[in-house]
Scaffold this active site. Structure first.
Site, PDB file in Angstrom:
ATOM      1  N   ASP A 175     -12.548  -9.746  -7.869  1.00  0.00           N
ATOM      2  CA  ASP A 175     -12.020 -10.791  -6.995  1.00  0.00           C
ATOM      3  C   ASP A 175     -13.095 -11.810  -6.638  1.00  0.00           C
ATOM      4  OD1 ASP A 175      -9.422  -9.832  -6.923  1.00  0.00           O
ATOM      5  OD2 ASP A 175      -9.786  -8.557  -5.184  1.00  0.00           O
ATOM      6  N   HIS A 228       0.808  -1.213   0.000  1.00  0.00           N
ATOM      7  CA  HIS A 228       0.000   0.000   0.000  1.00  0.00           C
ATOM      8  C   HIS A 228       0.843   1.266   0.000  1.00  0.00           C
ATOM      9  CE1 HIS A 228      -3.355  -2.653   0.720  1.00  0.00           C
ATOM     10  NE2 HIS A 228      -4.191  -1.645   0.736  1.00  0.00           N
ATOM     11  N   SER A 276      -0.365  -0.581  -5.920  1.00  0.00           N
ATOM     12  CA  SER A 276      -0.304  -1.780  -6.742  1.00  0.00           C
ATOM     13  C   SER A 276       0.374  -1.501  -8.084  1.00  0.00           C
ATOM     14  CB  SER A 276      -1.712  -2.324  -6.997  1.00  0.00           C
ATOM     15  OG  SER A 276      -2.336  -2.698  -5.788  1.00  0.00           O
TER      16      SER A 276
END
Length: 429
Positions: free
Chosen positions: A248, A219, A223
């Protein structure tokens, strides 16, 4: 752990506001995985596998805790306690198979996650710490899986423990004391089971702790993405929720479908029938092999058959551990300024050669220690080290890369459309 983008978070419910002022867990969740975490808008489905690895670990911890309530870590009781779980405990067969096959699923998604990182350059600056913490998780997984494989106390469990711990005996001066400390004696026995059971129960929680550090380190720079281009404006990102939680969620659904097919229709596909025979120190199995996820490293270990300065066994041990430790230095071995393999045509060819090489090593590791498998293992082992120590540094210097897009939005929306696209609107990459 703090996330700058979570500062604008304001809970709406009175209880959540009260909790946020005293223990800011809602703010932490919002900043870590909620709508407050901006993610590159062009992530593909290969970015699902980090979440799937976390899901697999959760399954292992839950099923492992329940199994530990019925397991007895004794040389005279371990094998029968596993049979008791399978035959007498309500849904015990389901829990045992879910735990055993869950380990295989954990390694499958982790291997894909690692190779995704290799292809897209996830180990490059500024994400070196994310990569190295991921490798620490991988090493802890291997240690946990090895100790877990010993616990059923079948023939392959016993002889696998004897062979693998025997490798430490090849280390000069300190090897024998380390081996005796691991086993609690001179051969696998009651102390071995007690130690391995204790560590097998503990290490998953250590892995969970390192995963927290892994996510924290991720973080800080944010990413990566398939282009390898840095985020340059808010237009390059989307909120993690709901865009990537939905993505996801699709991956989680596929994961459970595959897991269910394996669990209910082929629960012993990754097992070894010899391990359903109780451990017998006087009867050596004809073909000793570890679990399938160790096969590439087992092939590297067996590739050294001749003494040269050092004993062949010691060379094998050094190469096996070196094949993993080498990955820690990858950010400095590959100095190409281009991160993603999508814009490195020559690198892409060698990447797929590496994938084929690891698959060949895996096949040889699960095969008998005889020709032609030994010779193939030697060739594949040589290429593995050549790839990282020679090929990647040379590619960094001489490879002609493709032009990168000016921004993530441009790679997704093709030029002028990126300028007009409002934040929060996405198209299919």
């Amino acid at each position: 752990m703090s996330f700058p983008w979570a500062e604008k978070y304001t809970p709406k419910h009175p209880f959540m506001r009260w909790l946020d002022q005293r223990l800011p867990l809602p703010r932490l969740a919002y900043g870590a995985v909620g709508g407050g975490y901006p993610v590159p808008r062009n992530l593909n489905y290969f970015w699902n596998f980090g979440v799937l690895a976390g899901l697999a670990l959760t399954l292992q911890i839950v099923t492992g805790i329940i199994l530990a309530m019925h397991y007895q870590a004794g040389d005279a009781t371990a094998f029968n306690s596993v049979e008791h779980i399978m035959r007498d405990v309500n849904q015990g067969w389901f829990l045992r198979y879910a735990h055993a096959n869950g380990a295989s699923m954990f390694f499958i998604v982790t291997y894909i996650h690692i190779f995704r990182g290799l292809y897209y350059g996830s180990y490059k600056a500024p994400r070196e710490m994310v990569w190295m913490l991921g490798l620490v998780i991988f090493l802890l997984m291997m240690a946990t899986a090895f100790m877990g494989y010993v616990l059923p106390w079948g023939q392959m469990s016993f002889w696998g423990a004897k062979v693998i711990t025997g490798l430490f005996g090849a280390i000069p001066l300190v090897g024998d004391p380390i081996q005796h400390w691991l086993l609690g004696g001179y051969a696998p026995d009651q102390p071995t089971l007690t130690r391995f059971f204790s560590l097998h129960y503990l290490l998953p929680f250590v892995i969970a702790g390192v995963i927290v550090l892994h996510i924290w380190a991720l973080h800080i720079p944010g990413s990566g993405n398939p282009t390898g281009v840095d985020v340059k404006s808010p237009q390059d990102t989307l909120p993690f929720h709901p865009y990537y939680t939905a993505k996801d969620g699709f991956g989680v659904g596929i994961f459970f479908i595959v897991f269910a097919l394996l669990l209910f229709f082929a629960p012993n596909a990754f097992g070894h029938p010899v391990n359903y025979v109780e451990a017998n120190p006087l009867s050596t199995p004809a073909h000793i092999v570890p679990e399938w996820y160790f096969w590439p490293f087992y092939a590297i270990l067996r590739a050294f058959t001749s003494d040269f300065i050092l004993e062949a066994k010691l060379w094998g041990v050094l190469a096996m551990f070196g094949s993993i430790l080498l990955l820690f230095f990858l950010p400095w071995l590959d100095k190409s300024p281009v991160r993603s393999g999508s814009y490195r045509p020559t690198f892409r060819i060698f990447f797929w050669i590496l994938v084929a090489d690891v698959l060949v090593l895996g096949y040889c590791g699960g095969s008998p220690a005889e020709e032609p498998y030994v010779m193939i293992s030697q060739i594949a082992t040589a290429y593995y080290f050549i790839h990282f120590l020679i090929v990647l540094p040379l590619l960094s210097m001489f490879e002609k890369t493709l032009p990168l897009p000016n921004s993530i939005s441009e790679s997704v929306l093709h030029g002028e459309e990126a300028e007009a696209a409002p934040i929060g609107v996405t198209t299919t990459a």
